[in-house]
Design a protein around this motif. Structure first.
Motif, PDB file in Angstrom:
ATOM      1  N   ALA A 217      18.902 117.932 -23.453  1.00 47.39           N
ATOM      2  CA  ALA A 217      18.115 118.145 -22.242  1.00 47.39           C
ATOM      3  C   ALA A 217      18.968 117.986 -20.986  1.00 47.39           C
ATOM      4  O   ALA A 217      18.835 118.764 -20.029  1.00 47.39           O
ATOM      5  N   MET A 218      19.852 116.999 -20.982  1.00 47.61           N
ATOM      6  CA  MET A 218      20.737 116.789 -19.830  1.00 47.61           C
ATOM      7  C   MET A 218      21.645 118.004 -19.630  1.00 47.61           C
ATOM      8  O   MET A 218      21.911 118.425 -18.498  1.00 47.61           O
ATOM      9  N   LYS A 219      22.115 118.564 -20.729  1.00 44.13           N
ATOM     10  CA  LYS A 219      22.990 119.733 -20.640  1.00 44.13           C
ATOM     11  C   LYS A 219      22.238 120.960 -20.140  1.00 44.13           C
ATOM     12  O   LYS A 219      22.748 121.735 -19.319  1.00 44.13           O
ATOM     13  N   ALA A 220      20.998 121.137 -20.605  1.00 48.15           N
ATOM     14  CA  ALA A 220      20.217 122.317 -20.236  1.00 48.15           C
ATOM     15  C   ALA A 220      19.502 122.158 -18.898  1.00 48.15           C
ATOM     16  O   ALA A 220      19.074 123.143 -18.302  1.00 48.15           O
ATOM     17  N   GLY A 221      19.337 120.909 -18.451  1.00 50.18           N
ATOM     18  CA  GLY A 221      18.586 120.674 -17.222  1.00 50.18           C
ATOM     19  C   GLY A 221      17.089 120.698 -17.422  1.00 50.18           C
ATOM     20  O   GLY A 221      16.312 120.668 -16.459  1.00 50.18           O
ATOM     21  N   GLN A 250      16.163 112.069 -16.390  1.00 44.38           N
ATOM     22  CA  GLN A 250      16.983 113.115 -15.779  1.00 44.38           C
ATOM     23  C   GLN A 250      17.601 112.671 -14.456  1.00 44.38           C
ATOM     24  O   GLN A 250      18.633 113.216 -14.046  1.00 44.38           O
ATOM     25  N   HIS A 251      17.012 111.680 -13.796  1.00 46.25           N
ATOM     26  CA  HIS A 251      17.525 111.220 -12.511  1.00 46.25           C
ATOM     27  C   HIS A 251      18.284 109.897 -12.593  1.00 46.25           C
ATOM     28  O   HIS A 251      19.117 109.620 -11.725  1.00 46.25           O
ATOM     29  N   HIS A 252      18.007 109.084 -13.600  1.00 50.80           N
ATOM     30  CA  HIS A 252      18.499 107.706 -13.571  1.00 50.80           C
ATOM     31  C   HIS A 252      19.339 107.288 -14.786  1.00 50.80           C
ATOM     32  O   HIS A 252      19.767 106.139 -14.860  1.00 50.80           O
ATOM     33  N   VAL A 253      19.585 108.206 -15.714  1.00 53.32           N
ATOM     34  CA  VAL A 253      20.520 107.944 -16.808  1.00 53.32           C
ATOM     35  C   VAL A 253      21.858 108.556 -16.425  1.00 53.32           C
ATOM     36  O   VAL A 253      21.949 109.736 -16.113  1.00 53.32           O
ATOM     37  N   ASP A 254      22.915 107.748 -16.427  1.00 50.46           N
ATOM     38  CA  ASP A 254      24.222 108.202 -15.955  1.00 50.46           C
ATOM     39  C   ASP A 254      24.921 109.121 -16.946  1.00 50.46           C
ATOM     40  O   ASP A 254      25.581 110.085 -16.560  1.00 50.46           O
ATOM     41  N   GLU A 255      24.812 108.818 -18.237  1.00 47.86           N
ATOM     42  CA  GLU A 255      25.421 109.692 -19.243  1.00 47.86           C
ATOM     43  C   GLU A 255      24.825 109.381 -20.609  1.00 47.86           C
ATOM     44  O   GLU A 255      24.173 108.357 -20.815  1.00 47.86           O
ATOM     45  N   VAL A 256      25.073 110.299 -21.543  1.00 49.07           N
ATOM     46  CA  VAL A 256      24.634 110.122 -22.927  1.00 49.07           C
ATOM     47  C   VAL A 256      25.845 110.272 -23.842  1.00 49.07           C
ATOM     48  O   VAL A 256      26.619 111.224 -23.713  1.00 49.07           O
ATOM     49  N   ILE A 257      26.023 109.311 -24.752  1.00 48.14           N
ATOM     50  CA  ILE A 257      27.093 109.348 -25.747  1.00 48.14           C
ATOM     51  C   ILE A 257      26.452 109.611 -27.105  1.00 48.14           C
ATOM     52  O   ILE A 257      25.414 109.030 -27.433  1.00 48.14           O
ATOM     53  N   THR A 258      27.053 110.481 -27.891  1.00 51.42           N
ATOM     54  CA  THR A 258      26.571 110.692 -29.256  1.00 51.42           C
ATOM     55  C   THR A 258      27.562 110.077 -30.241  1.00 51.42           C
ATOM     56  O   THR A 258      28.771 110.076 -30.006  1.00 51.42           O
TER      57      THR A 258
END
Length: 506
Positions: A217-221, A250-258
């Motif tokens: 979702a972060m990648k696609a917006g 979408q506004h308050h998570v800085d990054e996602v690690i898999t």
């Protein structure tokens, strides 16, 4: 809701009638190993062994009296079901919990135990989707209120109390909080609270690579639906991030690690080493993310918090986790090596390995010229593994690195061998080796130089004695000499040459 409104709901959340404030423990071993302070928020110590009790109770506690009188319903095969059952029992509210028929008995029994007389468990369908659809039908038929596992403002607020405790417990600076992500209820609540009070702290979501719906979702917006979802980390096996949780994430998570399954297994072991708790795969996600982040960024002397979100581990998964942990930590190299098929070749091969511990060895004789062996070797990391491969190739051994080969790890290691066409004079023995340096070399020097080894299987299980199955080509006239050498070896051993399993398969 605005960020401020979400924080107000967190501050007013009614969780402590059911949940408890859990410790924020320092992981001493990991902190020393990675040269950073790593703290673990112990949500595995909740009454239902998971943070889910917070959101479930807060949602039920905020129902109107009319809604409580009618009752509630949810669909879950895991921690959410236990949280709802526990909360319904405390609030004396009728609850229907729909679970797939395939749910392990331990989880079904836990829900019934937590819920007492107020909870009815309905087993329906072979998969979660079927159970979920059936729960919606029952909701309409009986006028029940649906308790969503993550996509509800009251659930989000309940989970956000984890962040409130962390900021209260650790008043000193911290650089990042690592949070496991499934549908997003926990990270949404925590991100809202932390970013409102201290926006400098990084919020890092951690997802299993086969269920990374927030990363997508972060990648696609925008919210997307994953085509497939892996269920190894079943607590976060969600195909789409929640609508309410996405508004915050979408506004308050800085990054996602898999992270991979192997990295999760390694984190389960790390969690055990530091806390003596056995985390479920999704419960170790955040810690796996911390390790990956430090290795990527090369940080030192910073403070990181990882959420241990649950400890409802299926016992039958422990074997797989233990097998994969060392590989995930890059402390074991799995190799396929071709050595000459002649007496003494195994000994010469081990001499190249030096003082490194052999963790596994699989081999079956079936060719007069070459022997393909499957071997596991303990290493300190990727660099030493590469050095080992280089040294074997320098000694003119053909080598294939299987460390990241999923088929090799899951299947081939257990299937090496089969029947041999050269077993006329073969005798089969089972041994107990003392697990100490030099034990294998001592064995080979006593027996392996004189008689050809035609089968060998060994796997390190962390016990004081290793279990070894070994076959030798011993002509009948050599039997007395062979028996004498066994006595000199002085390892516990049993003759298995007449074992029916050997006769059938080997």
């Amino acid at each position: 809701m605005t960020l401020e409104e979400t924080v107000k709901k967190i501050l007013n959340a009614k969780v402590y009638e059911a949940a408890r404030e859990t410790p924020l423990d320092i992981a001493h071993n990991l902190s020393k190993r990675f040269n950073n302070q790593i703290l673990i928020k112990r949500e595995d110590l909740q009454p239902v062994f998971s943070f889910k009790i917070r959101g479930a109770y807060n949602r039920l506690a905020n129902l109107t009296q009319a809604e409580r009188d009618r009752g509630v319903i949810c669909a879950s095969a895991g921690n959410h079901a236990q949280g709802v059952a526990y909360s319904a029992n405390l609030l004396k509210t009728r609850a229907v919990i729909v679970m797939p028929k395939t749910t392990p008995d331990i989880k079904v029994n836990a829900v019934r135990s937590h819920g007492g007389k107020y909870v009815k468990v309905v087993l329906h369908g072979d998969a979660f989707d079927e159970a979920s659809a059936h729960s919606r039908i029952l909701m309409e038929e009986q006028g029940l209120t649906y308790i969503h596992p993550f996509d509800d403002p009251d659930t989000i607020a309940g989970q956000g109390t984890v962040a409130r405790e962390i900021l209260h417990q650790h008043g000193r600076p911290m650089h990042a909080i690592f949070i496991p992500v499934g549908g997003g209820g926990l990270i949404a609540g925590m991100a809202a609270y932390v970013k409102y009070l201290n926006p400098e702290i990084r919020i890092v979501g951690v997802e299993f690579e086969e269920s990374a719906c927030l990363a997508a979702a972060m990648k696609a917006g925008e919210r997307v639906i994953l085509d497939q979802v892996g269920i190894f980390a079943d607590g976060v096996a969600v195909a789409q991030i929640g609508a309410e949780t996405w508004k915050i994430c979408q506004h308050h998570v800085d990054e996602v690690i898999t992270v991979t399954a192997d990295e999760i297994c390694a984190a389960v072991k790390d969690m055990f080493d530091d806390t003596r708790s056995v985390s479920e795969p999704s419960g170790a996600l955040a810690l796996a993310g911390v390790k990956k982040y430090i290795q990527r960024e090369g940080t030192t002397d910073e403070t990181y918090v990882a959420i241990s979100s649950g400890a409802n581990m299926n016992f039958d998964r422990l074997r797989y986790v233990a097998e994969q942990a060392e590989v995930g930590e890059q402390r074991e190299a799995l190799l396929a090596v071709t050595i000459p098929e002649k007496a003494g070749a195994f000994l010469a091969f081990c001499a190249v390995l030096g003082r490194r511990s052999v963790t596994e060895f699989n081999y079956r004789y079936d060719d007069d010229n070459d022997a393909n062996i499957f071997v596991g070797v303990q290493v300190s990391g990727a660099d030493e593994k590469n050095e080992l491969v280089a040294s074997l190739r320098a000694a003119e051994y053909p080598v294939v690195d299987l460390t990241d080969n999923e088929i090799a790890k899951a299947h081939i290691r257990h299937m090496v061998g089969g029947k041999s066409h050269h077993s006329v004079t073969e005798v089969l023995y089972r041994f107990e080796f003392p697990e100490r340096p030099g034990a294998l070399m001592n064995f080979l020097k006593k027996l392996g130089k004189r008689w050809s080894i035609s089968l060998f299987h060994y796997r390190n299980h962390g016990a004081a004695y290793g279990r070894v199955l070994c076959a030798f080509q011993v002509p009948r006239e050599d039997n007395a000499e062979f028996q004498q050498k066994l006595k000199e070896l002085n390892y516990q051993h049993w003759n298995e040459s007449e074992n029916p399993v050997y006769r059938m398969f080997l």
